[in-house]
Design a protein around this motif. Sequence first.
Motif, PDB file in Angstrom:
ATOM      1  N   MET A   1     -30.634  43.785 -56.729  1.00 65.12           N
ATOM      2  CA  MET A   1     -31.892  44.536 -56.876  1.00 65.12           C
ATOM      3  C   MET A   1     -32.219  44.772 -58.338  1.00 65.12           C
ATOM      4  O   MET A   1     -33.366  44.716 -58.751  1.00 65.12           O
ATOM      5  CB  MET A   1     -31.770  45.872 -56.134  1.00 65.12           C
ATOM      6  CG  MET A   1     -33.095  46.633 -56.049  1.00 65.12           C
ATOM      7  SD  MET A   1     -34.312  45.692 -55.107  1.00 65.12           S
ATOM      8  CE  MET A   1     -35.732  46.727 -55.273  1.00 65.12           C
ATOM      9  N   ASP A   2     -31.150  45.002 -59.159  1.00 65.66           N
ATOM     10  CA  ASP A   2     -31.394  45.194 -60.593  1.00 65.66           C
ATOM     11  C   ASP A   2     -31.993  43.948 -61.205  1.00 65.66           C
ATOM     12  O   ASP A   2     -32.868  44.011 -62.058  1.00 65.66           O
ATOM     13  CB  ASP A   2     -30.080  45.546 -61.299  1.00 65.66           C
ATOM     14  CG  ASP A   2     -29.586  46.931 -60.890  1.00 65.66           C
ATOM     15  OD1 ASP A   2     -30.431  47.717 -60.399  1.00 65.66           O
ATOM     16  OD2 ASP A   2     -28.385  47.190 -61.045  1.00 65.66           O
ATOM     17  N   SER A   3     -31.487  42.780 -60.752  1.00 63.67           N
ATOM     18  CA  SER A   3     -32.035  41.519 -61.262  1.00 63.67           C
ATOM     19  C   SER A   3     -33.485  41.365 -60.877  1.00 63.67           C
ATOM     20  O   SER A   3     -34.321  40.926 -61.665  1.00 63.67           O
ATOM     21  CB  SER A   3     -31.209  40.339 -60.720  1.00 63.67           C
ATOM     22  OG  SER A   3     -31.763  39.123 -61.142  1.00 63.67           O
ATOM     23  N   MET A   4     -33.812  41.757 -59.649  1.00 62.75           N
ATOM     24  CA  MET A   4     -35.199  41.662 -59.190  1.00 62.75           C
ATOM     25  C   MET A   4     -36.110  42.572 -59.998  1.00 62.75           C
ATOM     26  O   MET A   4     -37.221  42.207 -60.381  1.00 62.75           O
ATOM     27  CB  MET A   4     -35.256  42.041 -57.703  1.00 62.75           C
ATOM     28  CG  MET A   4     -36.626  41.826 -57.077  1.00 62.75           C
ATOM     29  SD  MET A   4     -37.146  40.117 -57.131  1.00 62.75           S
ATOM     30  CE  MET A   4     -38.785  40.317 -57.739  1.00 62.75           C
ATOM     31  N   ASP A   5     -35.645  43.781 -60.278  1.00 67.37           N
ATOM     32  CA  ASP A   5     -36.435  44.715 -61.086  1.00 67.37           C
ATOM     33  C   ASP A   5     -36.658  44.166 -62.476  1.00 67.37           C
ATOM     34  O   ASP A   5     -37.733  44.307 -63.062  1.00 67.37           O
ATOM     35  CB  ASP A   5     -35.725  46.071 -61.173  1.00 67.37           C
ATOM     36  CG  ASP A   5     -35.738  46.793 -59.832  1.00 67.37           C
ATOM     37  OD1 ASP A   5     -36.575  46.424 -58.977  1.00 67.37           O
ATOM     38  OD2 ASP A   5     -34.891  47.693 -59.650  1.00 67.37           O
ATOM     39  N   SER A   6     -35.624  43.514 -63.042  1.00 66.44           N
ATOM     40  CA  SER A   6     -35.757  42.948 -64.385  1.00 66.44           C
ATOM     41  C   SER A   6     -36.775  41.834 -64.409  1.00 66.44           C
ATOM     42  O   SER A   6     -37.596  41.728 -65.315  1.00 66.44           O
ATOM     43  CB  SER A   6     -34.393  42.416 -64.870  1.00 66.44           C
ATOM     44  OG  SER A   6     -33.455  43.464 -64.936  1.00 66.44           O
ATOM     45  N   LEU A   7     -36.726  40.978 -63.375  1.00 67.08           N
ATOM     46  CA  LEU A   7     -37.696  39.883 -63.321  1.00 67.08           C
ATOM     47  C   LEU A   7     -39.113  40.414 -63.164  1.00 67.08           C
ATOM     48  O   LEU A   7     -40.046  39.934 -63.790  1.00 67.08           O
ATOM     49  CB  LEU A   7     -37.364  38.965 -62.141  1.00 67.08           C
ATOM     50  CG  LEU A   7     -36.158  38.037 -62.348  1.00 67.08           C
ATOM     51  CD1 LEU A   7     -35.804  37.360 -61.036  1.00 67.08           C
ATOM     52  CD2 LEU A   7     -36.467  37.007 -63.406  1.00 67.08           C
ATOM     53  N   ASN A   8     -39.257  41.445 -62.325  1.00 65.70           N
ATOM     54  CA  ASN A   8     -40.584  42.015 -62.120  1.00 65.70           C
ATOM     55  C   ASN A   8     -41.106  42.652 -63.392  1.00 65.70           C
ATOM     56  O   ASN A   8     -42.275  42.525 -63.733  1.00 65.70           O
ATOM     57  CB  ASN A   8     -40.528  43.042 -60.990  1.00 65.70           C
ATOM     58  CG  ASN A   8     -41.917  43.558 -60.630  1.00 65.70           C
ATOM     59  OD1 ASN A   8     -42.842  42.767 -60.507  1.00 65.70           O
ATOM     60  ND2 ASN A   8     -42.047  44.849 -60.478  1.00 65.70           N
ATOM     61  N   ALA A   9     -40.236  43.322 -64.131  1.00 70.71           N
ATOM     62  CA  ALA A   9     -40.670  43.953 -65.381  1.00 70.71           C
ATOM     63  C   ALA A   9     -41.027  42.912 -66.410  1.00 70.71           C
ATOM     64  O   ALA A   9     -41.980  43.070 -67.171  1.00 70.71           O
ATOM     65  CB  ALA A   9     -39.545  44.857 -65.909  1.00 70.71           C
ATOM     66  N   THR A  10     -40.247  41.827 -66.449  1.00 68.35           N
ATOM     67  CA  THR A  10     -40.515  40.778 -67.434  1.00 68.35           C
ATOM     68  C   THR A  10     -41.847  40.100 -67.185  1.00 68.35           C
ATOM     69  O   THR A  10     -42.528  39.657 -68.099  1.00 68.35           O
ATOM     70  CB  THR A  10     -39.393  39.732 -67.401  1.00 68.35           C
ATOM     71  OG1 THR A  10     -38.148  40.398 -67.609  1.00 68.35           O
ATOM     72  CG2 THR A  10     -39.578  38.691 -68.497  1.00 68.35           C
TER      73      THR A  10
ATOM     74  N   TRP B   1     -32.359  38.505 -72.239  1.00 68.66           N
ATOM     75  CA  TRP B   1     -31.851  37.168 -72.611  1.00 68.66           C
ATOM     76  C   TRP B   1     -30.838  36.640 -71.596  1.00 68.66           C
ATOM     77  O   TRP B   1     -30.815  35.460 -71.279  1.00 68.66           O
ATOM     78  CB  TRP B   1     -31.226  37.244 -74.000  1.00 68.66           C
ATOM     79  CG  TRP B   1     -30.900  35.904 -74.582  1.00 68.66           C
ATOM     80  CD1 TRP B   1     -29.717  35.233 -74.531  1.00 68.66           C
ATOM     81  CD2 TRP B   1     -31.808  35.048 -75.282  1.00 68.66           C
ATOM     82  NE1 TRP B   1     -29.820  34.026 -75.167  1.00 68.66           N
ATOM     83  CE2 TRP B   1     -31.096  33.889 -75.642  1.00 68.66           C
ATOM     84  CE3 TRP B   1     -33.156  35.169 -75.644  1.00 68.66           C
ATOM     85  CZ2 TRP B   1     -31.668  32.842 -76.344  1.00 68.66           C
ATOM     86  CZ3 TRP B   1     -33.732  34.126 -76.351  1.00 68.66           C
ATOM     87  CH2 TRP B   1     -32.992  32.985 -76.693  1.00 68.66           C
ATOM     88  N   ASN B   2     -29.976  37.512 -71.090  1.00 67.99           N
ATOM     89  CA  ASN B   2     -28.900  37.077 -70.192  1.00 67.99           C
ATOM     90  C   ASN B   2     -29.214  37.299 -68.714  1.00 67.99           C
ATOM     91  O   ASN B   2     -28.330  37.145 -67.867  1.00 67.99           O
ATOM     92  CB  ASN B   2     -27.600  37.824 -70.547  1.00 67.99           C
ATOM     93  CG  ASN B   2     -27.098  37.468 -71.933  1.00 67.99           C
ATOM     94  OD1 ASN B   2     -27.136  36.305 -72.337  1.00 67.99           O
ATOM     95  ND2 ASN B   2     -26.639  38.470 -72.684  1.00 67.99           N
ATOM     96  N   VAL B   3     -30.462  37.649 -68.402  1.00 69.83           N
ATOM     97  CA  VAL B   3     -30.841  37.855 -67.006  1.00 69.83           C
ATOM     98  C   VAL B   3     -31.016  36.496 -66.330  1.00 69.83           C
ATOM     99  O   VAL B   3     -31.697  35.614 -66.851  1.00 69.83           O
ATOM    100  CB  VAL B   3     -32.140  38.673 -66.902  1.00 69.83           C
ATOM    101  CG1 VAL B   3     -32.604  38.758 -65.455  1.00 69.83           C
ATOM    102  CG2 VAL B   3     -31.926  40.065 -67.476  1.00 69.83           C
ATOM    103  N   ALA B   4     -30.387  36.331 -65.180  1.00 72.49           N
ATOM    104  CA  ALA B   4     -30.493  35.065 -64.451  1.00 72.49           C
ATOM    105  C   ALA B   4     -31.871  34.951 -63.806  1.00 72.49           C
ATOM    106  O   ALA B   4     -32.423  35.927 -63.301  1.00 72.49           O
ATOM    107  CB  ALA B   4     -29.409  34.991 -63.384  1.00 72.49           C
ATOM    108  N   ALA B   5     -32.428  33.738 -63.842  1.00 70.04           N
ATOM    109  CA  ALA B   5     -33.729  33.498 -63.229  1.00 70.04           C
ATOM    110  C   ALA B   5     -33.617  33.620 -61.721  1.00 70.04           C
ATOM    111  O   ALA B   5     -32.637  33.169 -61.117  1.00 70.04           O
ATOM    112  CB  ALA B   5     -34.246  32.121 -63.610  1.00 70.04           C
ATOM    113  N   GLY B   6     -34.597  34.220 -61.085  1.00 69.83           N
ATOM    114  CA  GLY B   6     -34.579  34.412 -59.643  1.00 69.83           C
ATOM    115  C   GLY B   6     -35.463  33.403 -58.937  1.00 69.83           C
ATOM    116  O   GLY B   6     -36.080  32.530 -59.558  1.00 69.83           O
TER     117      GLY B   6
END
Length: 323
Positions: free
Chosen positions: A1-10, A290-295
């Motif tokens: 979920m944290d990854s999803m939030d990061s992608l949405n914010a980006t 930078w290190n967030v994996a693409a979803g």
Amino acid sequence: MDSMDSLNATNKFALKVRSSEACDDDTTKYGENEKKVSSCLRIGDCTIKRNSKGGWNSAAVLLANQGLATLAFFGVGVNLVLFLTRVLGQDNASAANNVSKWTGTVYLCSLVGAFLSDSYWGRYLTCAIFQLIFVAGLVLLSLASWLFLIKPSGCGDGAQPCTAASSTGSVLFYLAIYLVAFGYGGHQPTVATFGADQFDDTNPKEKASKAAFFAYFYFSLNLGSLFSNTILVFYEDTGNWTLGFWVSTGSAVIALVSFLFGSGGYRYVNPCGNPLPRVAQVFVATVRKWNVAAGDEAELYEVEGSESAIKGSRKIQHSNDFE
């Protein structure tokens, strides 16, 4: 979920174009299809009013304005090296160096004009202010040439030398040409976008007209330049420098007056605020993510309202072209 939030914010770069509460809905027919549209658009802090104004009538005024302003500008710039060598007595190297600095100032001032028009003043006010500066510079240049520099009359034709320029004449000359550079540099990029504002992207017919406008815009620019590089150059080369400068001044005055007379028919877009913080946000987000994996792109989403919006930004559709 944290990854999803990061992608949405980006991916919060897209702003939903929404109707203002003060805008009424109208039914507009585009070809055979009827479409309900709002009487205006709000894009962040930018407001575009849809009305009967704008279109080719207003765009034609701006095309004429650009042609006349270009004629006036190149009436000064195209022969500036010769003026510096024949009238002010500079050598070729110094004259070329001074003209290069002056030309660079024009391009730098284009950035200033574009920034002010998009961020704070709006395109109409920016065009008007920079054209006033442009006209003031040309008037000062014509007066300085007439009263201080072209002595005796008709000098600077390559045969009859001019008397040494006074310090007053030189100061007025340089002040004048840099006012010209500042005025034309700020006006030229702004009038192009102001002309594009006269056409509505949501109307297919007007969208095609906007593309045609830029072709006519550069035609008018080159037409004005052609007149300066042929007729005005001939008169200036024969020693009629003051006449050439006054013709340029007259052309700029006509351009300004026609621009102001067309004020009631233009379509206006409000400025959208300083874009620099939004640009900085991109770099900050890049470092932080930078290190967030693409979803999975299917999991990316946008919601109505401010959560998926950045002030002053237009919506950019998702694309796989850059993979």
